[in-house]
Structure formats: C-alpha cells, structure tokens
Design a protein around this motif. Sequence first.
Motif, short mmCIF file in Angstrom:
data_model
loop_
_atom_site.label_atom_id
_atom_site.label_comp_id
_atom_site.label_asym_id
_atom_site.label_seq_id
_atom_site.Cartn_x
_atom_site.Cartn_y
_atom_site.Cartn_z
N PHE A 51 0.86 -1.18 0.00
CA PHE A 51 0.00 0.00 0.00
C PHE A 51 0.90 1.24 0.00
CE2 PHE A 51 -4.34 -1.41 0.82
CZ PHE A 51 -4.14 -2.75 1.14
N PRO A 52 0.52 2.27 -0.74
CA PRO A 52 1.31 3.51 -0.71
C PRO A 52 1.32 4.12 0.69
CG PRO A 52 -0.43 3.61 -2.38
CD PRO A 52 -0.65 2.38 -1.59
N ALA A 63 -8.34 5.65 -1.72
CA ALA A 63 -9.29 4.66 -1.20
C ALA A 63 -8.56 3.34 -1.00
CB ALA A 63 -10.46 4.49 -2.16
N SER A 64 -9.01 2.57 -0.02
CA SER A 64 -8.43 1.24 0.21
C SER A 64 -9.53 0.29 0.65
CB SER A 64 -7.33 1.31 1.27
OG SER A 64 -7.87 1.70 2.51
N CYS A 95 -4.45 -4.30 -6.72
CA CYS A 95 -5.22 -5.15 -5.81
C CYS A 95 -4.75 -6.59 -5.91
CB CYS A 95 -6.71 -5.06 -6.09
SG CYS A 95 -7.26 -5.69 -7.69
N VAL A 96 -5.11 -7.35 -4.89
CA VAL A 96 -4.88 -8.79 -4.84
C VAL A 96 -6.25 -9.42 -4.71
CG1 VAL A 96 -3.91 -10.68 -3.49
CG2 VAL A 96 -2.65 -8.55 -3.73
N ASP A 148 -16.16 -7.59 -4.51
CA ASP A 148 -16.27 -9.04 -4.32
C ASP A 148 -15.03 -9.78 -4.83
OD1 ASP A 148 -18.70 -8.70 -3.16
OD2 ASP A 148 -19.86 -9.29 -4.91
N GLY A 149 -14.39 -9.28 -5.87
CA GLY A 149 -13.22 -9.94 -6.44
C GLY A 149 -11.91 -9.42 -5.90
N ILE A 150 -11.96 -8.68 -4.79
CA ILE A 150 -10.74 -8.06 -4.23
C ILE A 150 -10.54 -8.53 -2.80
CG2 ILE A 150 -9.63 -5.89 -3.61
CD1 ILE A 150 -11.35 -4.52 -5.72
N GLN A 151 -9.33 -8.95 -2.49
CA GLN A 151 -8.98 -9.26 -1.10
C GLN A 151 -8.36 -8.03 -0.44
OE1 GLN A 151 -6.54 -12.65 -2.15
NE2 GLN A 151 -8.01 -14.02 -1.15
N LEU A 152 -7.37 -7.43 -1.11
CA LEU A 152 -6.73 -6.19 -0.66
C LEU A 152 -6.61 -5.28 -1.86
CD1 LEU A 152 -3.71 -7.65 1.39
CD2 LEU A 152 -5.75 -6.59 2.33
N GLY A 153 -6.80 -3.99 -1.66
CA GLY A 153 -6.65 -3.07 -2.79
C GLY A 153 -6.52 -1.62 -2.37
N TRP A 154 -5.98 -0.83 -3.28
CA TRP A 154 -5.87 0.61 -3.06
C TRP A 154 -6.04 1.34 -4.38
CZ3 TRP A 154 -2.14 3.43 -5.61
CH2 TRP A 154 -1.07 2.73 -6.14
#
Length: 163
Positions: A51-52, A63-64, A95-96, A148-154
């Motif tokens: 993450f930044p 956003a995260s 994202c992951v 729904d398709g994201i575990q972690l993201g920013w």
Amino acid sequence: MRLNSLRWTVLVAAAMAGAVALSGCSAPAIPSAATHARSASPAPEAPILDFPVGSVPGQVAYASVDNVSSTPTAGSTAGPGLFVGGKVLVIEGDCVGPSGGGFRLTTADSAARVIAAGTFHCGEPMRDELRGVNDYEGPVQLSFTETDGIQLGWLRASLEPAD
C-alpha cells in the motif's frame, strides 16, 4: 477365633487400601479405539500488497479495501489537494484477489456528480490518465464500487502538474 477373623479382615483391608494408594487411585488403563486425526491443511498465506505510504504531489483522493482481516474495511480519504477541472487526472491502483473491481470518483458535495468511473483487474497495476475532465473545482471522493473480487486493494487519484 473371632479375634483372628477380625485381624484377618483388618489385614486384608489395610493391604487393599495400601495397594489402591500405591496405584495412585487410578482406574486400570483401557485401551481406546484407534483414531485417525486428519492433519490440518496448512492455512493459506495471507495475500500481500504494498500500500502507498503518504500522499503524492497533486493527490486529490485515496481509497483502500481489506476483505482479508478479521474486520473487513473499506475507506476513502479526500485530499490532501483539491480537484481542478481541465487538468490531467491520473487514477492508479493495485489489488490482490481472484478478479478485480470497479471505482468511481465523485464530487464531494451533495450532488455527488461522477467525474470518472471504471474497472480494473487484480494483479495488473492500473494507471489511467484522463484529460479534459469536468469543470468542477473542489474536494472529491474516490471509492470502490465492486469489491467481491478483491482481497486487498488501493486506489489513488491525483492531478498531473501543468505542462
């Protein structure tokens, strides 16, 4: 004779009490049925995403999303800068997850007008440049619209410096 019988009873009782005490008062060991314990599957490794840290020059929103933690979270921060229409807007993120998601950048006022929207795929860092966007000036809100398709993201929205 009666005395001998009484001594004999006391002697047997004492011997039994001593045997019980020496055995630790435990019941005889009864073999249990063999059980097969399934070995637990190794826990899947938690996804990793950089993450930044902090903001970049021209940043107008961030956003995260974290759908992995015990308490899933999604957050959005306006600023630190203000959106200025007509400049080059850069939306970037990563994202992951198994697929990806969507995003929306809106005005942070009661009208909540959409300035930009799109989709992205996890595992493919995104960087979109949008030119000549909107004539709005002020704070903006960046948000995930599908997670729904994201575990972690920013995601981050920033304005490119003027040429």
